[in-house]
Structures are given as C-alpha cells and as structure tokens.
Write a protein that holds these residues in place. Structure first.
Motif, PDB file in Angstrom:
ATOM      1  N   SER A  91       0.796  -1.229   0.000  1.00 28.25           N
ATOM      2  CA  SER A  91       0.000   0.000   0.000  1.00 28.25           C
ATOM      3  C   SER A  91       0.830   1.282   0.000  1.00 28.25           C
ATOM      4  O   SER A  91       0.308   2.346  -0.341  1.00 28.25           O
ATOM      5  CB  SER A  91      -0.932   0.013   1.226  1.00 28.25           C
ATOM      6  N   TYR A  92       2.116   1.208   0.397  1.00 26.12           N
ATOM      7  CA  TYR A  92       2.890   2.437   0.574  1.00 26.12           C
ATOM      8  C   TYR A  92       4.222   2.366  -0.166  1.00 26.12           C
ATOM      9  O   TYR A  92       4.913   1.343  -0.141  1.00 26.12           O
ATOM     10  CB  TYR A  92       3.128   2.704   2.067  1.00 26.12           C
ATOM     11  N   ASP A  93       4.539   3.470  -0.820  1.00 28.36           N
ATOM     12  CA  ASP A  93       5.789   3.621  -1.554  1.00 28.36           C
ATOM     13  C   ASP A  93       6.690   4.559  -0.759  1.00 28.36           C
ATOM     14  O   ASP A  93       6.497   5.774  -0.752  1.00 28.36           O
ATOM     15  CB  ASP A  93       5.513   4.197  -2.953  1.00 28.36           C
ATOM     16  N   TYR A  94       7.670   4.001  -0.067  1.00 26.53           N
ATOM     17  CA  TYR A  94       8.534   4.815   0.802  1.00 26.53           C
ATOM     18  C   TYR A  94       9.381   5.787  -0.005  1.00 26.53           C
ATOM     19  O   TYR A  94       9.708   6.876   0.471  1.00 26.53           O
ATOM     20  CB  TYR A  94       9.415   3.909   1.659  1.00 26.53           C
ATOM     21  N   GLU A  95       9.746   5.395  -1.210  1.00 23.66           N
ATOM     22  CA  GLU A  95      10.525   6.291  -2.067  1.00 23.66           C
ATOM     23  C   GLU A  95       9.713   7.535  -2.420  1.00 23.66           C
ATOM     24  O   GLU A  95      10.219   8.655  -2.386  1.00 23.66           O
ATOM     25  CB  GLU A  95      10.953   5.552  -3.330  1.00 23.66           C
ATOM     26  N   ALA A  96       8.420   7.342  -2.706  1.00 24.87           N
ATOM     27  CA  ALA A  96       7.557   8.478  -3.034  1.00 24.87           C
ATOM     28  C   ALA A  96       7.319   9.377  -1.828  1.00 24.87           C
ATOM     29  O   ALA A  96       7.105  10.586  -1.965  1.00 24.87           O
ATOM     30  CB  ALA A  96       6.221   7.973  -3.575  1.00 24.87           C
ATOM     31  N   MET A  97       7.369   8.807  -0.623  1.00 18.34           N
ATOM     32  CA  MET A  97       7.142   9.592   0.585  1.00 18.34           C
ATOM     33  C   MET A  97       8.226  10.644   0.803  1.00 18.34           C
ATOM     34  O   MET A  97       8.023  11.622   1.516  1.00 18.34           O
ATOM     35  CB  MET A  97       7.036   8.666   1.801  1.00 18.34           C
ATOM     36  N   SER A  98       9.394  10.451   0.177  1.00 20.07           N
ATOM     37  CA  SER A  98      10.473  11.426   0.321  1.00 20.07           C
ATOM     38  C   SER A  98      10.128  12.756  -0.342  1.00 20.07           C
ATOM     39  O   SER A  98      10.762  13.782  -0.059  1.00 20.07           O
ATOM     40  CB  SER A  98      11.777  10.873  -0.283  1.00 20.07           C
ATOM     41  N   LYS A  99       9.125  12.759  -1.219  1.00 19.01           N
ATOM     42  CA  LYS A  99       8.730  13.976  -1.928  1.00 19.01           C
ATOM     43  C   LYS A  99       7.603  14.733  -1.225  1.00 19.01           C
ATOM     44  O   LYS A  99       7.230  15.824  -1.639  1.00 19.01           O
ATOM     45  CB  LYS A  99       8.285  13.622  -3.357  1.00 19.01           C
ATOM     46  N   GLU A 100       7.042  14.147  -0.170  1.00 19.22           N
ATOM     47  CA  GLU A 100       5.898  14.758   0.500  1.00 19.22           C
ATOM     48  C   GLU A 100       6.319  15.935   1.377  1.00 19.22           C
ATOM     49  O   GLU A 100       7.446  15.976   1.884  1.00 19.22           O
ATOM     50  CB  GLU A 100       5.174  13.719   1.362  1.00 19.22           C
ATOM     51  N   ASN A 105       3.286  14.209   5.032  1.00 21.61           N
ATOM     52  CA  ASN A 105       3.941  13.067   5.655  1.00 21.61           C
ATOM     53  C   ASN A 105       3.274  12.685   6.965  1.00 21.61           C
ATOM     54  O   ASN A 105       3.151  11.501   7.304  1.00 21.61           O
ATOM     55  CB  ASN A 105       5.423  13.385   5.871  1.00 21.61           C
ATOM     56  N   THR A 106       2.820  13.689   7.717  1.00 17.16           N
ATOM     57  CA  THR A 106       2.107  13.430   8.974  1.00 17.16           C
ATOM     58  C   THR A 106       0.822  12.643   8.714  1.00 17.16           C
ATOM     59  O   THR A 106       0.539  11.651   9.397  1.00 17.16           O
ATOM     60  CB  THR A 106       1.775  14.754   9.678  1.00 17.16           C
ATOM     61  N   ILE A 107       0.051  13.084   7.729  1.00 20.32           N
ATOM     62  CA  ILE A 107      -1.197  12.387   7.400  1.00 20.32           C
ATOM     63  C   ILE A 107      -0.909  10.977   6.883  1.00 20.32           C
ATOM     64  O   ILE A 107      -1.605  10.015   7.232  1.00 20.32           O
ATOM     65  CB  ILE A 107      -2.003  13.194   6.358  1.00 20.32           C
ATOM     66  N   THR A 108       0.139  10.839   6.070  1.00 21.15           N
ATOM     67  CA  THR A 108       0.505   9.521   5.553  1.00 21.15           C
ATOM     68  C   THR A 108       0.855   8.565   6.687  1.00 21.15           C
ATOM     69  O   THR A 108       0.463   7.396   6.685  1.00 21.15           O
ATOM     70  CB  THR A 108       1.697   9.636   4.585  1.00 21.15           C
ATOM     71  N   LEU A 209       3.140  25.608  14.374  1.00 24.73           N
ATOM     72  CA  LEU A 209       1.981  25.239  13.554  1.00 24.73           C
ATOM     73  C   LEU A 209       1.960  23.743  13.262  1.00 24.73           C
ATOM     74  O   LEU A 209       0.907  23.093  13.373  1.00 24.73           O
ATOM     75  CB  LEU A 209       1.983  26.034  12.248  1.00 24.73           C
ATOM     76  N   LEU A 210       3.122  23.163  12.911  1.00 21.47           N
ATOM     77  CA  LEU A 210       3.154  21.733  12.614  1.00 21.47           C
ATOM     78  C   LEU A 210       2.937  20.910  13.875  1.00 21.47           C
ATOM     79  O   LEU A 210       2.225  19.898  13.854  1.00 21.47           O
ATOM     80  CB  LEU A 210       4.472  21.344  11.951  1.00 21.47           C
ATOM     81  N   HIS A 211       3.539  21.338  14.990  1.00 18.55           N
ATOM     82  CA  HIS A 211       3.344  20.646  16.265  1.00 18.55           C
ATOM     83  C   HIS A 211       1.851  20.615  16.626  1.00 18.55           C
ATOM     84  O   HIS A 211       1.314  19.566  17.017  1.00 18.55           O
ATOM     85  CB  HIS A 211       4.143  21.353  17.358  1.00 18.55           C
ATOM     86  N   THR A 212       1.196  21.750  16.488  1.00 14.56           N
ATOM     87  CA  THR A 212      -0.241  21.828  16.775  1.00 14.56           C
ATOM     88  C   THR A 212      -1.028  20.967  15.799  1.00 14.56           C
ATOM     89  O   THR A 212      -1.968  20.255  16.184  1.00 14.56           O
ATOM     90  CB  THR A 212      -0.722  23.289  16.698  1.00 14.56           C
ATOM     91  N   PHE A 213      -0.624  21.013  14.523  1.00 11.86           N
ATOM     92  CA  PHE A 213      -1.295  20.208  13.496  1.00 11.86           C
ATOM     93  C   PHE A 213      -1.182  18.719  13.813  1.00 11.86           C
ATOM     94  O   PHE A 213      -2.154  17.968  13.677  1.00 11.86           O
ATOM     95  CB  PHE A 213      -0.693  20.504  12.118  1.00 11.86           C
ATOM     96  N   VAL A 214       0.001  18.292  14.243  1.00  8.64           N
ATOM     97  CA  VAL A 214       0.212  16.874  14.573  1.00  8.64           C
ATOM     98  C   VAL A 214      -0.707  16.444  15.716  1.00  8.64           C
ATOM     99  O   VAL A 214      -1.394  15.417  15.627  1.00  8.64           O
ATOM    100  CB  VAL A 214       1.687  16.609  14.938  1.00  8.64           C
ATOM    101  N   LEU A 215      -0.741  17.226  16.789  1.00  4.96           N
ATOM    102  CA  LEU A 215      -1.561  16.864  17.943  1.00  4.96           C
ATOM    103  C   LEU A 215      -3.052  16.902  17.619  1.00  4.96           C
ATOM    104  O   LEU A 215      -3.812  16.018  18.029  1.00  4.96           O
ATOM    105  CB  LEU A 215      -1.251  17.793  19.116  1.00  4.96           C
ATOM    106  N   LEU A 216      -3.483  17.935  16.872  1.00  3.24           N
ATOM    107  CA  LEU A 216      -4.901  18.020  16.503  1.00  3.24           C
ATOM    108  C   LEU A 216      -5.284  16.906  15.538  1.00  3.24           C
ATOM    109  O   LEU A 216      -6.379  16.337  15.637  1.00  3.24           O
ATOM    110  CB  LEU A 216      -5.195  19.389  15.887  1.00  3.24           C
TER     111      LEU A 216
END
Length: 527
Positions: A91-100, A105-108, A209-216
């Motif tokens: 289901s997941y392409d780790y190589e493609a995740m390097s472009k996120e 990446n958090t949602i993935t 902002l990212l820290h808050t986004f991760v927790l929310l």
C-alpha cells in the motif's frame, strides 16, 4: 572467638536474608504482555532488546507483534500478527514519501497506522490474544507509543493492569502528551522538522503550527479512526482509547541528550536512547576479510529495513554505482536481491548485513544511511560519520542533528545527482573534523551511569513492584486544554484590566468635566 550461639545466629541471619532475596525475586517474576504492533523491522529490533532482557530476568513475556522471535528463548512467547508486512508494503511507496511535505507526511503516517491496525485486528493473532483473556491475567502491559492505538483496547480486556509505553521512534509529540509532559515548540522541534533548538522566527512559527497540526490531527483524525476499529473489534463496552491511554504510568523514549536537544522532561518520561545497541560480535568471515583488506578504508551503505535498495529507480541506482566506482574505498552495500546489475569491483553486496558489528570495524570510515534513528545511534556509538539520505518521518530531523553536531552531511533523494552525492561523500571522507567530532559525540553517548537497557529494565520492574506509578502522573492530564494553557486565568486577568481601565476612563472623564466646569465658574465670577 565465635561462640556456637553467635555462629548459629549468623547462620540464621544469612538464611533469612537468602529467603527474603528469593521471595523478592519470585514476587518480581511477573507476567507481562507486550503489544508492539508496528510492522517495521527497526521498531522490532528496539522492542525485542527490552523483551529479551525481561525474559532473561525471569519474567514471562508474551509479545504480540508481526515479528516472531527467530531463536526462541525461555520465558518468551510470541503471538504473531500475520500478513501485516505484506499489506503495508503493498500500500505504501517509501521512495515516493520522500517527496511529500511535512504536513502530507504526517497524514501519511497516520493513514499508515490505520491500515496497519486494521490488518492487525483482522489477523489470527489478534483472535488468539482475545481468546487468551478468558483464562490469563497480566501484571503489566507494555504498549508501543507509535500509531497502532486500536490495540489499547486490549488493556481493559485484561483487567486494566499497570501500563508502560515505549517508543523506538525518538519522542513524538503524543508520547509526551499521554503523560502530560509540557509542550515547548519555541525551542523543541517537533518530530519530523529538521530544525535545531535555536530557531529563527519563521522556524518557530512553522514548528508551532506543525506541532499543533500533529496533535490536533492525532486527536480529531487519527484517534477517531482507531476508535472505530476498536469498537468494531471489541464492541463499545471498552472505555474511549483517549481515556485508556491516560492511565499509562510512564513512557520510555528513544532519546539521549548527547544527540537530542535539551527539553523539559517529567519523571514519567524516561530517556533510554540506544537501548538496542549491544557490544560488537565477530563478523562473518567473508565480511571480516573484505573489511580487513580495505587498505583505503571502507564505506558502508544501507537504507534500512523499510526502504529497499533493489527497488530504487534504475537511474538512481546507476548514479550511485557510478559514484562509488570513483572512490578508492571499498563499499559494502545492503542489497536485497541476488545480483546487482553493473556492480563495480569495489562494491560488495549482501541481503542481510550485521550493521552495528560492521560499524564497529576500524576500517569503516563512512556510513551512508537513510538516517533512521537506530542507524544514527549506532553510527554515533561506534564513532562513524554519516551521509544521510532521508525518506520520511524523523529521518530528516536525525540527519539535521548530525549536521548541527558537525558529524554528517545530507543529500536529498529526490534531487540527488552524481555531483551532489559524490561531493557529500568526498567532503565527509576527506575532512578530518567529521571523524574527530563523531568520536567526541560517541564518548558523550556512551558516558552513562548504567546502560540504557538497564535503565529500561529498572523502570519496568519499578512499575511492577509498585503496581503502577501513578505518583508520577502529571496533574496536567486532568486539566482541560484551556486550563492547561491558563487561558481561563489570562481571560479573567485581561477582563479585570479592561474593567479597571474602563472605570479609570470614566472616573478621569468625570473629573475632567468637574474641573472644566469649576474653571468656567471661576472665570465667570472674575468677569
């Protein structure tokens, strides 16, 4: 002269001490359940180090994971969650995740956790574990603080014994959140941002902002999905997962102050960075000879356990090979297939390579890595500088820490060229300061009063001995978010200040009118 009476008294005392020692050890021999579900071999390497140590101490350890122990040991029992790796890798392409982006990446990662947990609960192993609840109890449950939170539902199923959290994944925001550890995004970078502890304004804003986004996202996206999986499997009789996790006594995190930046840490957040690292063992004969004969030194290249080198695009593979052929050093490459097309004479491949033992060899001068945390810690432990090619999650942060410490360089996989790859390797190999600083960092990493594994075992047995560690529990867990941030206090103070200023305004206005009126009266009398 020792009298018979005194000799008897001494003997009795010794026997009593021996009896007490035996009783204490029998009492400490606990029945432990470990829910370590994440389908990642690197997580398994870290987790199993603790599980095997506990089994060696005499505890009965039942490990629920997708990674069965290849060499069974006493007191260790596996319940295998079959099929997880196949489902995730399909289901997941780790190589493609390097472009996120970091947000993507958090949602993935959270989606990855949903798919992983869904597959785990559908496995025969999950049913086997549920059947176990009919006639077995546990003194302690160890849960992996990663992204497979649906398995928290097994805690009330087994009577809610004391719980410990562990994470091989550095210290993600939710690991501190579950024990009420304070958030300080002004100088503690969130788990996947490549910032230091000295951030400029825009970095602090991005980090906050990212820290808050991760927790929310975890609270309102990830956990509801995990709750749905749990409800479908356990029924709706179990408490909410967000309430279950509040009863975790402590969390052991994979960090150490030599590499990781200083941060506030409650007593319930235990740093045990590098607990998986063991003293080096003899290498296989072919690898030993290959490295012994590397008169110009050797380079070790591995992209870890999730990203497969043999799945890289042909152009990237050829670029890497062309670069290696230009160096006099020998290269040892973790390559997962039987053959490597276009393999240069100075490159040797292996499907499985004993990474830590290889890094311990004195001829290894450079480690080219995906910058996974365990790999980074092993490089530091053995004093080998790095070139990092990060793909996902905390890998970007790990290599940035190495750069900040002066012990490594980074190459972006997506934009990597022969020139940039060659330049990074050449710079680290031929600049002595990288090795000097890495040796110094290695000394700091090793300098501890006890090994991290001993620390982890101590705190595990501490929680067993005291039937939990609720005295370490932070009151922050009982506060609403606005109380935790003191917004209610701040709002009252601001309201009070506004009321005082408003009252002062009207008083001043009234005084002004009175004074003005008095002046007019006095002026009219003079005329």
């Amino acid at each position: 002269m020792v009298t018979p009476t005194r000799r008897s008294a001494v003997l009795v005392a010794i026997l009593m001490m021996a009896s007490e020692w035996h009783d204490n050890n029998v009492a400490m021999a606990a029945n432990i359940l470990a829910l370590v579900v994440t389908p990642s071999p690197s997580h398994h390497i870290w987790n199993r180090a603790l599980m095997l140590a506990l089994a060696a101490r005499g505890h009965k350890v039942t490990v629920v994971s997708p990674d069965p122990e290849k060499h069974p040991v006493p007191n260790h029992r596996d319940i295998v969650l079959e099929g997880l790796y196949e489902d995730i890798h399909a289901s997941y392409d780790y190589e493609a995740m390097s472009k996120e982006s970091f947000i993507q990446n958090t949602i993935t990662i959270f989606d990855w956790g949903y798919d992983s947990c869904k597959s785990a609960l559908a496995s025969k192993g999950a049913r086997q574990l549920m059947d176990l609840s009919a006639n077995e109890t546990f003194d302690l449950i160890i849960v992996e603080e990663a992204i497979d939170d649906c398995f928290l539902g097994f805690i009330p199923v087994f009577g809610s014994p004391p719980v410990i959290g562990i994470t091989a994944y550095s210290s993600p925001p939710w690991a501190g959140y579950v024990v009420g550890n304070p958030d300080t995004p002004s100088y503690v970078n969130t788990y996947n941002l490549p910032f230091s502890d000295h951030m400029n304004f825009f970095q602090r804003m991005s980090n906050m902002l990212l820290h808050t986004f991760v927790l929310l996202s975890r609270r309102f996206y990830h956990m509801p999905l995990q709750q749905k999986l749990a409800d479908n499997f356990f029924g709706k009789s179990i408490p909410p997962l967000t309430e279950i996790e509040k009863n975790i006594s402590l969390v052991m995190v994979n960090i150490h102050h030599s590499l990781d930046y200083p941060r506030p840490m409650l007593p319930s957040l235990i740093p045990v960075g590098g607990l998986h690292i063991k003293p080096s063992k003899p290498l296989p004969k072919d690898i030993q000879k290959y490295l012994d004969d590397a008169k110009e030194g050797a380079i070790f290249f591995s992209l870890g356990t999730n990203v497969r080198s043999d799945k890289l695009t042909p152009d990237k593979r050829q670029m890497i090979l062309d670069t290696f052929s230009q160096f006099p050093q020998r290269v040892l490459w973790k390559w997962e297939s039987d053959t490597l097309p276009g393999q240069p004479k100075n490159v040797k491949v292996g499907k499985w390579l004993p990474q830590s033992d290889i890094l311990a060899h004195p001829n290894v001068k450079l480690f080219i890595t995906h910058s996974g945390l365990l790999s980074t810690q092993e490089a530091i432990y053995h004093g080998v500088p790095v070139v990092g090619i990060p793909f996902l999650a905390d890998q970007f942060t790990n290599i940035q820490k190495c750069i900040n410490h002066g012990v490594g360089e980074k190459v972006d996989y997506d934009t990597m060229t022969k020139e940039s790859f060659h330049g990074a390797i050449n710079k680290v190999l031929n600049t002595p300061s990288y090795t000097v600083k890495m040796k110094r960092l290695s000394e700091q990493f090793r300098d501890r009063p006890e090994t991290p594994l001993e620390t982890a075992v101590y705190w595990t047995e501490y929680v067993i001995k005291h039937n939990g560690a609720h005295h370490l529990r932070s009151a922050a867990l009982d506060l609403a978010w606005y109380q935790y941030l003191l917004l209610d206090v701040i709002s009252v103070l601001i309201t009070g200040i506004i009321l005082c200023l408003t009252l002062l305004y009207f008083v001043a206005k009234r005084v002004y009118k009175v004074v003005t009126k008095t002046k007019k009266i006095v002026k009219s009398k003079k005329h």
